[in-house]
Design a protein around this motif. Structure first.
Motif, short mmCIF file in Angstrom:
data_model
loop_
_atom_site.label_atom_id
_atom_site.label_comp_id
_atom_site.label_asym_id
_atom_site.label_seq_id
_atom_site.Cartn_x
_atom_site.Cartn_y
_atom_site.Cartn_z
N PRO A 97 0.83 -1.20 0.00
CA PRO A 97 0.00 0.00 0.00
C PRO A 97 0.87 1.25 0.00
CG PRO A 97 -0.75 -1.57 1.65
CD PRO A 97 0.57 -2.06 1.15
N THR A 98 0.45 2.24 -0.79
CA THR A 98 1.22 3.49 -0.87
C THR A 98 0.98 4.35 0.36
OG1 THR A 98 -0.61 4.49 -2.10
CG2 THR A 98 1.21 3.50 -3.37
N GLU A 99 -0.22 4.29 0.92
CA GLU A 99 -0.54 5.05 2.13
C GLU A 99 -0.34 4.17 3.36
OE1 GLU A 99 -4.47 6.53 1.75
OE2 GLU A 99 -4.00 7.85 0.07
N ASN A 100 -0.42 4.78 4.51
CA ASN A 100 -0.28 4.02 5.76
C ASN A 100 -1.39 2.97 5.83
OD1 ASN A 100 0.32 3.05 8.29
ND2 ASN A 100 -0.38 4.89 9.38
N PRO A 101 -1.03 1.70 5.88
CA PRO A 101 -2.06 0.65 5.85
C PRO A 101 -2.76 0.45 7.19
CG PRO A 101 0.10 -0.34 6.02
CD PRO A 101 0.32 1.14 5.90
#
Length: 428
Positions: free
Chosen positions: A63-67
């Motif tokens: 994931p590119t964002e905080n998962p």
């Protein structure tokens, strides 16, 4: 130290204690928040590493964002963006928590997108090496992600409050609580001692006024008797001799009363119980009060309705008790004292009441009148004689007999003292 000074010290001390408590609460809250943030950051780091490793294991894009999504204080949801194998997840969770030195119990469950349910729950306790499968924790559904797992920490509060820093704050808070209790108790003792000091001062003033009159009378009588002309007049001579004896007896009576109260305070009252007829005792007390009182018009009415008037009691102490109640009614009555002594039976008890139509007592003073040396404040007026010992003696004798006494009073309308004597005392 004056009472105003004591009050000022107590006020300043109270403000200081409140200030210390507020500061303590503030820093405890700050320490708690720091520990909670530390816990959240540690869990976020560990769970992000788990999500990255699962993505690498499945050859998918991390994931590119905080998962990690923190849904509540101890519940987290982690988006892995790929299918989850329970064995792989558990292995990476154990590894990640060991790497961040997290030794807390936890439960996890995997979301099944096919059935839209949380499946395969498991409880893991690293410290106790305990595991439980198929845990029935009600993990909430998080519809934002397709592939994710939830993790729940049931003992998060233990981690926050059990740390060394928080332990110090808890310990210091306990010490502060002890200090506050000690301070409150010290202020209570100081105020009590101040009140006793004031009562003692009033007692000395009352005693001075009580002794001043008979001593002055004796001095004047002695001056008259020292005049040779008084010897030639037998009537004048014996009259002043009688006055000296009377005033001397009055002084002796007051001293004996003070000594008697001192003896009562030093040891328990020793009773010599015998069967006595309360109606006879009341009649004798009423007759003596009528004879001994010359400065007032005394109207004492007796209304003896009790059919059972015999009790087991100490005759001397009970006689003094009744004498004090009637004497108190006379003292606080106007020039004409209207007093009623009444008896009756109710609920297997003998009741005796002494009522007057005197000055009465305020509600704030009703309980205090039974205190040693306490007298209802009258300013600098000392028209009512006494040391404030009579009702204290009454209370002690009532308590020694295991009886009850009740006072009802209203300023300007008089007072009613009621004795309650259970029949059980008749058999003792």
């Amino acid at each position: 130290m004056s009472r105003n000074t004591i009050r000022l010290v107590a006020l300043l001390g109270t403000i200081s204690i409140i200030g210390i408590i507020v500061i303590q609460i503030y820093w405890v809250q700050k320490a708690f928040d720091i520990r909670q943030k530390q816990f959240n950051q540690t869990i976020n780091i560990a769970l992000k590493n788990v999500a990255d490793k699962i993505a690498v294991f499945n050859h998918s894009v991390p994931p590119t964002e905080n998962p990690v999504n923190h849904l509540s204080s101890n519940y987290y949801v982690v988006n892995v963006n790929t299918v989850i194998d329970a064995g792989v997840l558990e292995h990476y969770l154990r590894e990640a928590f060991v790497s961040v030195n997290m030794n807390q119990d936890y439960e996890y469950a995997i979301y099944d997108c096919a059935t839209s349910t949380m499946v395969y729950g498991k409880f893991i306790s690293p410290s106790k090496h305990e595991e439980k499968k198929n845990v029935t924790v009600n993990f909430p559904i998080y519809n934002k992600y397709t592939y994710y797992f939830g993790i729940y920490f049931p003992n998060e509060s233990n981690f926050i409050t059990g740390a060394g820093e928080m332990g110090i704050w808890v310990f210091s808070s306990a010490i502060l609580l002890i200090v506050v209790i000690f301070f409150g108790y010290a202020i209570y003792i100081i105020l009590k001692q101040s009140r006793l000091s004031e009562i003692q001062k009033d007692f000395v003033n009352n005693m001075t006024h009580e002794f001043k009159t008979p001593l002055s009378t004796i001095a004047v009588s002695a001056d008259v008797l020292s005049n040779p002309s008084s010897i030639s007049n037998p009537d004048v001579y014996f009259n002043y001799i009688s006055i000296i004896k009377q005033e001397n007896n009055r002084l002796v009576s007051q001293v004996e009363k003070a000594l008697q109260m001192a003896n009562l305070d030093r040891s328990r009252v020793k009773l010599s119980k015998e069967k006595i007829d309360m109606h006879d005792l009341l009649r004798n007390a009423i007759e003596k009060m009528r004879i001994s009182t010359k400065n007032k018009t005394i109207n004492i009415q007796s209304d003896f309705e009790a059919a059972h008037e015999e009790v087991m009691a100490d005759k001397v102490h009970v006689s003094n008790l009744i004498f004090n109640l009637i004497d108190n009614a006379i003292k606080y009555s106007p020039d004409t004292a209207d007093i009623t002594v009444k008896t009756w039976n109710k609920n297997n008890k003998l009741f005796i009441s002494v009522s007057d139509k005197g000055t009465g007592i305020k509600k704030t003073d009703i309980k205090k009148v039974f205190y040693k040396f306490y007298r209802v404040p009258t300013g600098n007026v000392h028209d009512v004689k006494g040391f404030g010992l009579g009702l204290h003696y009454v209370k002690n004798i009532v308590r020694a007999h295991h009886w009850n006494i009740k006072l009802e009073s209203e300023p300007g309308k008089g007072s009613v003292f009621t004795l309650e004597i259970p029949y059980v005392n008749n058999e003792q």
